[in-house]
Design an enzyme around this catalytic site. Structure first.
Site, PDB file in Angstrom:
ATOM      1  N   ASP A  16      12.579   7.538   4.388  1.00 27.87           N
ATOM      2  CA  ASP A  16      11.684   8.061   5.424  1.00 27.87           C
ATOM      3  C   ASP A  16      11.427   9.540   5.153  1.00 27.87           C
ATOM      4  O   ASP A  16      12.370  10.338   5.112  1.00 27.87           O
ATOM      5  CB  ASP A  16      12.390   7.860   6.786  1.00 27.87           C
ATOM      6  CG  ASP A  16      11.535   8.253   7.956  1.00 27.87           C
ATOM      7  OD1 ASP A  16      10.337   8.510   7.760  1.00 27.87           O
ATOM      8  OD2 ASP A  16      12.089   8.308   9.072  1.00 27.87           O
ATOM      9  N   ASP A 110       4.850   6.761   5.610  1.00 33.47           N
ATOM     10  CA  ASP A 110       5.928   7.590   5.064  1.00 33.47           C
ATOM     11  C   ASP A 110       7.299   6.943   5.163  1.00 33.47           C
ATOM     12  O   ASP A 110       8.313   7.625   5.104  1.00 33.47           O
ATOM     13  CB  ASP A 110       5.954   8.933   5.789  1.00 33.47           C
ATOM     14  CG  ASP A 110       6.543   8.830   7.178  1.00 33.47           C
ATOM     15  OD1 ASP A 110       6.216   7.863   7.890  1.00 33.47           O
ATOM     16  OD2 ASP A 110       7.355   9.692   7.537  1.00 33.47           O
ATOM     17  N   GLU A 111       7.337   5.636   5.279  1.00 31.39           N
ATOM     18  CA  GLU A 111       8.606   5.004   5.603  1.00 31.39           C
ATOM     19  C   GLU A 111       8.605   3.573   5.064  1.00 31.39           C
ATOM     20  O   GLU A 111       7.621   2.853   5.232  1.00 31.39           O
ATOM     21  CB  GLU A 111       8.685   4.967   7.136  1.00 31.39           C
ATOM     22  CG  GLU A 111      10.005   4.760   7.719  1.00 31.39           C
ATOM     23  CD  GLU A 111       9.889   4.647   9.242  1.00 31.39           C
ATOM     24  OE1 GLU A 111      10.716   3.959   9.795  1.00 31.39           O
ATOM     25  OE2 GLU A 111       8.960   5.224   9.854  1.00 31.39           O
TER      26      GLU A 111
HETATM   27 MG   LIG Z   1       9.134  10.065   8.724  1.00 33.77          MG
END
Ligand SMILES: [Mg+2]
Length: 368
Positions: A16, A110-111
Site C-alpha cells: 500500500d 495504490d494498493e
Molecule cells: Mg495507500
C-alpha cells in the site's frame, strides 16, 4: 522469524503506497515536502480524497468535508487530484507487482494483494525488494504486510505506516491479534463494532474466546466469519480481477438522510472511485446510473446515456447532478445511495486529453 516461510500455508503480501495522492504531489513539487498537503474537491461541497501525514496529525482524513479540513488546517496546501498522473505512477507500481507474481489483486490505484506462495524467495525478501523497487522507480514509499492470508497481510501493512514492513507468521498471529480492538477485524464496521463492544467484546482476543453461536446471535451470519478472522483464519483467495461489465459504488447510511445536501459527499466519493476504476481498466462508459433507496425501502434507479464516452470523475459527477435533479425527495428520507456506470468500452488511443482543471462537460448530460 522464519525467513523462508516454507511451512506457511500460503505467502500473501499486501502493499500500500503511503498517502499516495499527496505523496505524488510532493514528488512533482519538492517544495511541498514536509508541508500539510490536502488533495480533494475544492468546490463548496468538496471532500478530502487524501491528506499528507502532516495534515493527518491535525485530524484531517479522507471523506472529510473540505470545509472542515480548512478549519483544522488553514495553512495547508490544497490541490485538486490529478488522476492521469496518479494512474501513470500506479501503472509503474503494478508493473513491479506483476514482475513478482501473476496473482495480483488490486484494491485501488495504490494498493494490492499478491500471492507469492509458489515463489522460491522468502515473502519477506520479496516485500523488501518490492519496496526498494517502488522507491527507486517512482520515488514513492510503500508499506507492506507479509502473512499467510489476506486479512493478516492487510492488517500488517497498516501496522507500521508510513514506510513500514510488518510480518505476521502463523505462530505469531493469535498473539498479534489478541490486544487489538474489534474494529480492526475485516468486515467489522463502526455499527457492528459498537454492538460487539456493548456485548462485552472489545478486543479481538475476547472475540476469539467467545462461542461462535454467541457471535452469530449478536451480529448474524457474519458472526462465524468474524470468529474465524479473530483466530487469524482467512481462506479468501487472491483473485485476479476479470474485466467488469459495469462498475458501481453504493452505501447505506447509518441514519436516513433528509436532504440531497447531506447525500452529496457520498456521490462525490463514488464519482471519484468509479472514475478511478474506469481508469484502471482503461475503460470509458456511455451510461451513468443513480440508485436511491428510501427510508421505506422503495428503490429507484435513474440513468443517463451520452453519445460520448466518459471516464473522468468530474463528468460522472456532472451526470449525478442531473440525475439528482430528477429525484425530488418530497419529504422522503434516503437510506441508500449508489452511483454506477455501464455500457463500457475500451478506451481508444484517440482519447482527447484534457487538463486537470477542465470544466465538467455538463452539455453531455443535458436533458433531451
Ligand atoms: Mg495507500
Amino acid at each position: 522469524m522464519k525467513i523462508f516461510a516454507d511451512d506457511w500455508p500460503r505467502k500473501i503480501l499486501h502493499v500500500d503506497l503511503d498517502a499516495f495522492y499527496p505523496a505524488a504531489e510532493v514528488l512533482d513539487d519538492p517544495e511541498l515536502a514536509g508541508r500539510q498537503v490536502i488533495v480533494g474537491g475544492l468546490g463548496r461541497r468538496g471532500v478530502v480524497s487524501s491528506a499528507s501525514y502532516e495534515a493527518r496529525e491535525l485530524g484531517v482524513h479522507s471523506a472529510m468535508p473540505m470545509a472542515e479540513a480548512r478549519r483544522r488546517c488553514p495553512d495547508a496546501i490544497y490541490l485538486r487530484p490529478r488522476f492521469s498522473r496518479y494512474r501513470e505512477l500506479s501503472r509503474q507500481v503494478f508493473a513491479i507487482f506483476q514482475a513478482w507474481s501473476e496473482q495480483v489483486e488490486p484494491l485501488s490505484l495504490d494498493e494490492a494483494y499478491l500471492d507469492v506462495t509458489g515463489h522460491l524467495s522468502s515473502p519477506v525478501e520479496i516485500a523488501k525488494s518490492i519496496r526498494t523497487s517502488i522507491r527507486r522507480k517512482t520515488g514513492l514509499t510503500a508499506s507492506a504486510g507479509v502473512s499467510f492470508n489476506k486479512f493478516l497481510a492487510k492488517l500488517a501493512s497498516d501496522f507500521d505506516k508510513p514506510d513500514g514492513l510488518t510480518v505476521i507468521s502463523p505462530t505469531d498471529a493469535e498473539e498479534f491479534l489478541r490486544p487489538l480492538p474489534v474494529g480492526m477485524l475485516w468486515g467489522v464496521g463502526p455499527a457492528t463494532a459498537e454492538k460487539l463492544i456493548e456485548a462485552g467484546y472489545s478486543t479481538i482476543g475476547q472475540i476469539s474466546t467467545a462461542e461462535p453461536e454467541a457471535l452469530t446471535g449478536l451480529i448474524g451470519r457474519g458472526g462465524k466469519q468474524v470468529w474465524d478472522f479473530a483466530h487469524g483464519r482467512d481462506n479468501r483467495p487472491v483473485e485476479r480481477p476479470s474485466r467488469p461489465k459495469s462498475i458501481s459504488e453504493e452505501t447505506t447510511f447509518e441514519r436516513d438522510l433528509s436532504s440531497w445536501h447531506e447525500v452529496w459527499p457520498s456521490l462525490v466519493k463514488f464519482a471519484e472511485d468509479v472514475g478511478e476504476s474506469l481508469g484502471r481498466w482503461s475503460l470509458s462508459a456511455r451510461t451513468v446510473t443513480l440508485k436511491v433507496r428510501f427510508h421505506d425501502f422503495a428503490t429507484i434507479t435513474r440513468s443517463l446515456t451520452s453519445g460520448q464516452m466518459v471516464r473522468q470523475s468530474e463528468d460522472l459527477l456532472a451526470a449525478a447532478k442531473v440525475l439528482v435533479g430528477r429525484v425530488p425527495l418530497d419529504g422522503r428520507r434516503v437510506r441508500l445511495v449508489g452511483l454506477g456506470v455501464s455500457n463500457l468500452e475500451d478506451e481508444g488511443d484517440g482519447e482527447p486529453s484534457r487538463d486537470d482543471f477542465h470544466t465538467p462537460q455538463m452539455s453531455l448530460w443535458e436533458e433531451s
